[in-house]
Design a protein around this motif. Structure first.
Motif, PDB file in Angstrom:
ATOM      1  N   VAL A 104       0.868  -1.172   0.000  1.00  0.00           N
ATOM      2  CA  VAL A 104       0.000   0.000   0.000  1.00  0.00           C
ATOM      3  C   VAL A 104       0.906   1.224   0.000  1.00  0.00           C
ATOM      4  O   VAL A 104       1.762   1.366   0.884  1.00  0.00           O
ATOM      5  CB  VAL A 104      -0.917   0.016   1.243  1.00  0.00           C
ATOM      6  CG1 VAL A 104      -1.744   1.287   1.281  1.00  0.00           C
ATOM      7  CG2 VAL A 104      -1.804  -1.212   1.263  1.00  0.00           C
ATOM      8  N   ASP A 105       0.725   2.071  -0.994  1.00  0.00           N
ATOM      9  CA  ASP A 105       1.539   3.279  -1.118  1.00  0.00           C
ATOM     10  C   ASP A 105       0.642   4.502  -1.120  1.00  0.00           C
ATOM     11  O   ASP A 105      -0.386   4.526  -1.803  1.00  0.00           O
ATOM     12  CB  ASP A 105       2.337   3.264  -2.428  1.00  0.00           C
ATOM     13  CG  ASP A 105       3.358   2.145  -2.481  1.00  0.00           C
ATOM     14  OD1 ASP A 105       3.880   1.777  -1.419  1.00  0.00           O
ATOM     15  OD2 ASP A 105       3.634   1.659  -3.590  1.00  0.00           O
ATOM     16  N   VAL A 106       1.057   5.521  -0.390  1.00  0.00           N
ATOM     17  CA  VAL A 106       0.403   6.823  -0.431  1.00  0.00           C
ATOM     18  C   VAL A 106       1.431   7.798  -0.977  1.00  0.00           C
ATOM     19  O   VAL A 106       2.539   7.897  -0.451  1.00  0.00           O
ATOM     20  CB  VAL A 106      -0.084   7.272   0.964  1.00  0.00           C
ATOM     21  CG1 VAL A 106      -0.688   8.674   0.891  1.00  0.00           C
ATOM     22  CG2 VAL A 106      -1.086   6.278   1.530  1.00  0.00           C
ATOM     23  N   LEU A 107       1.063   8.471  -2.063  1.00  0.00           N
ATOM     24  CA  LEU A 107       1.964   9.428  -2.701  1.00  0.00           C
ATOM     25  C   LEU A 107       1.349  10.820  -2.664  1.00  0.00           C
ATOM     26  O   LEU A 107       0.122  10.963  -2.670  1.00  0.00           O
ATOM     27  CB  LEU A 107       2.215   9.038  -4.159  1.00  0.00           C
ATOM     28  CG  LEU A 107       2.915   7.709  -4.378  1.00  0.00           C
ATOM     29  CD1 LEU A 107       1.896   6.603  -4.562  1.00  0.00           C
ATOM     30  CD2 LEU A 107       3.803   7.793  -5.586  1.00  0.00           C
ATOM     31  N   THR A 108       2.212  11.810  -2.647  1.00  0.00           N
ATOM     32  CA  THR A 108       1.761  13.190  -2.781  1.00  0.00           C
ATOM     33  C   THR A 108       2.517  13.816  -3.950  1.00  0.00           C
ATOM     34  O   THR A 108       3.678  13.489  -4.198  1.00  0.00           O
ATOM     35  CB  THR A 108       2.004  14.011  -1.503  1.00  0.00           C
ATOM     36  OG1 THR A 108       3.395  14.002  -1.182  1.00  0.00           O
ATOM     37  CG2 THR A 108       1.222  13.453  -0.327  1.00  0.00           C
ATOM     38  N   ARG A 109       1.809  14.696  -4.651  1.00  0.00           N
ATOM     39  CA  ARG A 109       2.443  15.386  -5.767  1.00  0.00           C
ATOM     40  C   ARG A 109       2.940  16.729  -5.261  1.00  0.00           C
ATOM     41  O   ARG A 109       2.187  17.534  -4.732  1.00  0.00           O
ATOM     42  CB  ARG A 109       1.467  15.575  -6.924  1.00  0.00           C
ATOM     43  CG  ARG A 109       2.152  16.165  -8.124  1.00  0.00           C
ATOM     44  CD  ARG A 109       1.361  16.227  -9.392  1.00  0.00           C
ATOM     45  NE  ARG A 109      -0.057  16.047  -9.257  1.00  0.00           N
ATOM     46  CZ  ARG A 109      -0.835  15.577 -10.229  1.00  0.00           C
ATOM     47  NH1 ARG A 109      -0.319  15.230 -11.385  1.00  0.00           N
ATOM     48  NH2 ARG A 109      -2.132  15.454 -10.047  1.00  0.00           N
ATOM     49  N   GLY A 110       4.246  16.955  -5.432  1.00  0.00           N
ATOM     50  CA  GLY A 110       4.858  18.193  -4.976  1.00  0.00           C
ATOM     51  C   GLY A 110       4.558  19.352  -5.908  1.00  0.00           C
ATOM     52  O   GLY A 110       3.989  19.195  -6.995  1.00  0.00           O
ATOM     53  N   GLU A 111       4.943  20.528  -5.486  1.00  0.00           N
ATOM     54  CA  GLU A 111       4.757  21.731  -6.302  1.00  0.00           C
ATOM     55  C   GLU A 111       5.475  21.622  -7.637  1.00  0.00           C
ATOM     56  O   GLU A 111       5.102  22.272  -8.608  1.00  0.00           O
ATOM     57  CB  GLU A 111       5.228  22.970  -5.538  1.00  0.00           C
ATOM     58  CG  GLU A 111       4.343  23.313  -4.358  1.00  0.00           C
ATOM     59  CD  GLU A 111       4.820  24.553  -3.616  1.00  0.00           C
ATOM     60  OE1 GLU A 111       5.687  25.285  -4.140  1.00  0.00           O
ATOM     61  OE2 GLU A 111       4.312  24.778  -2.505  1.00  0.00           O
ATOM     62  N   ASP A 112       6.504  20.759  -7.700  1.00  0.00           N
ATOM     63  CA  ASP A 112       7.245  20.552  -8.940  1.00  0.00           C
ATOM     64  C   ASP A 112       6.557  19.547  -9.866  1.00  0.00           C
ATOM     65  O   ASP A 112       7.061  19.221 -10.931  1.00  0.00           O
ATOM     66  CB  ASP A 112       8.674  20.091  -8.641  1.00  0.00           C
ATOM     67  CG  ASP A 112       8.733  18.810  -7.820  1.00  0.00           C
ATOM     68  OD1 ASP A 112       7.665  18.238  -7.485  1.00  0.00           O
ATOM     69  OD2 ASP A 112       9.853  18.371  -7.509  1.00  0.00           O
ATOM     70  N   GLY A 113       5.387  19.023  -9.428  1.00  0.00           N
ATOM     71  CA  GLY A 113       4.636  18.074 -10.243  1.00  0.00           C
ATOM     72  C   GLY A 113       5.087  16.635 -10.096  1.00  0.00           C
ATOM     73  O   GLY A 113       4.539  15.749 -10.744  1.00  0.00           O
ATOM     74  N   VAL A 114       6.072  16.366  -9.244  1.00  0.00           N
ATOM     75  CA  VAL A 114       6.623  15.022  -9.076  1.00  0.00           C
ATOM     76  C   VAL A 114       5.892  14.315  -7.936  1.00  0.00           C
ATOM     77  O   VAL A 114       5.709  14.872  -6.850  1.00  0.00           O
ATOM     78  CB  VAL A 114       8.141  15.086  -8.779  1.00  0.00           C
ATOM     79  CG1 VAL A 114       8.701  13.714  -8.470  1.00  0.00           C
ATOM     80  CG2 VAL A 114       8.879  15.725  -9.951  1.00  0.00           C
ATOM     81  N   TRP A 115       5.496  13.055  -8.201  1.00  0.00           N
ATOM     82  CA  TRP A 115       4.883  12.215  -7.171  1.00  0.00           C
ATOM     83  C   TRP A 115       5.983  11.632  -6.295  1.00  0.00           C
ATOM     84  O   TRP A 115       7.018  11.195  -6.787  1.00  0.00           O
ATOM     85  CB  TRP A 115       4.089  11.074  -7.814  1.00  0.00           C
ATOM     86  CG  TRP A 115       2.841  11.523  -8.479  1.00  0.00           C
ATOM     87  CD1 TRP A 115       2.657  11.758  -9.803  1.00  0.00           C
ATOM     88  CD2 TRP A 115       1.587  11.801  -7.850  1.00  0.00           C
ATOM     89  NE1 TRP A 115       1.371  12.157 -10.053  1.00  0.00           N
ATOM     90  CE2 TRP A 115       0.688  12.191  -8.863  1.00  0.00           C
ATOM     91  CE3 TRP A 115       1.129  11.751  -6.537  1.00  0.00           C
ATOM     92  CZ2 TRP A 115      -0.632  12.532  -8.591  1.00  0.00           C
ATOM     93  CZ3 TRP A 115      -0.184  12.097  -6.274  1.00  0.00           C
ATOM     94  CH2 TRP A 115      -1.041  12.474  -7.291  1.00  0.00           C
ATOM     95  N   ARG A 116       5.741  11.636  -4.967  1.00  0.00           N
ATOM     96  CA  ARG A 116       6.695  11.069  -4.015  1.00  0.00           C
ATOM     97  C   ARG A 116       5.935  10.263  -2.964  1.00  0.00           C
ATOM     98  O   ARG A 116       4.808  10.611  -2.606  1.00  0.00           O
ATOM     99  CB  ARG A 116       7.498  12.175  -3.331  1.00  0.00           C
ATOM    100  CG  ARG A 116       8.444  12.890  -4.281  1.00  0.00           C
ATOM    101  CD  ARG A 116       9.276  13.954  -3.574  1.00  0.00           C
ATOM    102  NE  ARG A 116      10.174  14.580  -4.509  1.00  0.00           N
ATOM    103  CZ  ARG A 116       9.833  15.606  -5.297  1.00  0.00           C
ATOM    104  NH1 ARG A 116       8.619  16.106  -5.265  1.00  0.00           N
ATOM    105  NH2 ARG A 116      10.728  16.122  -6.128  1.00  0.00           N
ATOM    106  N   TYR A 117       6.600   9.227  -2.468  1.00  0.00           N
ATOM    107  CA  TYR A 117       5.993   8.410  -1.426  1.00  0.00           C
ATOM    108  C   TYR A 117       5.942   9.177  -0.113  1.00  0.00           C
ATOM    109  O   TYR A 117       6.962   9.659   0.367  1.00  0.00           O
ATOM    110  CB  TYR A 117       6.779   7.117  -1.207  1.00  0.00           C
ATOM    111  CG  TYR A 117       6.762   6.213  -2.405  1.00  0.00           C
ATOM    112  CD1 TYR A 117       5.631   5.467  -2.721  1.00  0.00           C
ATOM    113  CD2 TYR A 117       7.880   6.124  -3.237  1.00  0.00           C
ATOM    114  CE1 TYR A 117       5.611   4.652  -3.838  1.00  0.00           C
ATOM    115  CE2 TYR A 117       7.863   5.297  -4.351  1.00  0.00           C
ATOM    116  CZ  TYR A 117       6.728   4.572  -4.644  1.00  0.00           C
ATOM    117  OH  TYR A 117       6.710   3.769  -5.747  1.00  0.00           O
ATOM    118  N   ALA A 118       4.756   9.252   0.470  1.00  0.00           N
ATOM    119  CA  ALA A 118       4.596   9.767   1.827  1.00  0.00           C
ATOM    120  C   ALA A 118       4.534   8.587   2.785  1.00  0.00           C
ATOM    121  O   ALA A 118       5.036   8.646   3.903  1.00  0.00           O
ATOM    122  CB  ALA A 118       3.333  10.613   1.945  1.00  0.00           C
TER     123      ALA A 118
END
Length: 127
Positions: A104-118
């Motif tokens: 199970v992965d939760v990702l957030t998209r940063g202001e730079d448009g890149v998805w990262r794992y939270a």
């Protein structure tokens, strides 16, 4: 939504490549600064503990495969992904340990448009 799903599948593919290349610096770019990872069931790590464990894990030269299921849920800049994954690690004695599961992965998209794992929990289905 299909474009977003393709973007997240591509993200997963690139992450898998970085893990399989044992490239700590690139792998680390896939995480938020305060990300939580659960690489051992019941043992969430964040901050320097997460990075230390990740670096040591990559030194074991894992080979990873992962495929997001179609259960991808997105709201705003947050995504929840269910991922089938396998990891093979060869021990010092030459034997290979095969790990498989549903993460199970939760990702957030940063202001730079890149998805990262939270949150990165490869043992998401564990009790």
């Amino acid at each position: 939504m299909s474009e977003l799903l393709a973007e997240l599948e591509n993200h997963t593919a690139h992450y898998v490549e970085a893990v399989s290349a044992c490239d700590f610096e690139t792998v680390e770019k896939y995480y938020t600064a305060d990300a939580v990872a659960v690489w051992e069931p019941g043992n969430p790590l964040s901050g320097d503990e997460r990075r230390k464990y990740q670096r040591e894990f990559l030194q074991a030269r894992p080979r990873m495969a992962a495929k997001p299921r179609r259960q991808v849920f997105v709201t705003g800049e947050t995504a929840l992904m269910i991922v089938d994954r396998t990891i093979d690690i060869t021990g010092a004695d030459g034997t290979t340990e095969h790990l498989a599961g549903v993460g199970v992965d939760v990702l957030t998209r940063g202001e730079d448009g890149v998805w990262r794992y939270a949150i990165d929990d490869p043992f998401g289905q564990a009790d």
